[in-house]
Scaffold this motif. Structure first.
Motif, PDB file in Angstrom:
ATOM      1  N   ASP A  31      72.779 -78.499  73.063  1.00  0.00           N
ATOM      2  CA  ASP A  31      73.440 -77.656  72.069  1.00  0.00           C
ATOM      3  C   ASP A  31      73.709 -76.233  72.552  1.00  0.00           C
ATOM      4  OD1 ASP A  31      73.362 -79.822  70.377  1.00  0.00           O
ATOM      5  OD2 ASP A  31      71.806 -79.015  69.070  1.00  0.00           O
ATOM      6  N   TYR A  32      72.785 -75.675  73.319  1.00  0.00           N
ATOM      7  CA  TYR A  32      72.871 -74.257  73.643  1.00  0.00           C
ATOM      8  C   TYR A  32      73.061 -73.960  75.130  1.00  0.00           C
ATOM      9  CZ  TYR A  32      70.945 -74.145  68.951  1.00  0.00           C
ATOM     10  OH  TYR A  32      70.729 -74.348  67.624  1.00  0.00           O
ATOM     11  N   GLY A  33      73.149 -74.988  75.939  1.00  0.00           N
ATOM     12  CA  GLY A  33      73.371 -74.772  77.359  1.00  0.00           C
ATOM     13  C   GLY A  33      72.189 -74.150  78.080  1.00  0.00           C
ATOM     14  N   LEU A  34      70.994 -74.371  77.557  1.00  0.00           N
ATOM     15  CA  LEU A  34      69.802 -73.844  78.215  1.00  0.00           C
ATOM     16  C   LEU A  34      69.431 -74.736  79.391  1.00  0.00           C
ATOM     17  CD1 LEU A  34      67.607 -73.024  75.097  1.00  0.00           C
ATOM     18  CD2 LEU A  34      68.812 -71.409  76.540  1.00  0.00           C
ATOM     19  N   SER A  35      68.895 -74.146  80.402  1.00  0.00           N
ATOM     20  CA  SER A  35      68.332 -74.889  81.515  1.00  0.00           C
ATOM     21  C   SER A  35      66.883 -75.185  81.148  1.00  0.00           C
ATOM     22  CB  SER A  35      68.404 -74.037  82.781  1.00  0.00           C
ATOM     23  OG  SER A  35      67.763 -74.691  83.842  1.00  0.00           O
TER      24      SER A  35
END
Length: 111
Positions: A31-35
């Protein structure tokens, strides 16, 4: 830099808590493009997440979730709103009813 710290006790046991934590990690990654990364331990797991302006971890044990996030840049000004959303999402995943009403903002607007 503003910090967010959330702790929740539960009675799920490590296996069920691990399943919830892994679901949360996959969700924020998509959803948030976090690694994100997730490491299983014998008595505690550790999930790490980051992207520009956000860095944090979630510690998962048989009876507790601990989330710590450090916000920088533009995210620092939204720390209260982000903390409320994180608390609400964690409570939902743990089966608790969130007392707070949703507002006009979309969750994806914050990260």
């Amino acid at each position: 830099m503003p910090d967010i710290q959330i702790e929740r006790r539960h009675e799920l046991g490590l296996k069920a808590a691990r399943d919830i934590a892994r679901r949360w990690v996959r969700q924020v990654e998509e959803d948030y493009g976090l690694s994100c990364s997730y490491q299983e331990g014998e008595t505690q797991d550790l999930g790490l997440f980051s992207r520009a302006g956000v860095e944090g971890r979630v510690e998962v044990s048989a009876d507790r979730f601990r989330l710590h996030a450090t916000l920088g840049g533009l995210f620092g000004g939204f720390s209260e709103q982000l903390e409320q959303r994180l608390r609400k999402k964690l409570d939902e995943l743990l089966g608790g009813a969130g007392d707070e009403e949703d507002d006009a903002y979309n969750d994806k607007d914050w990260l």
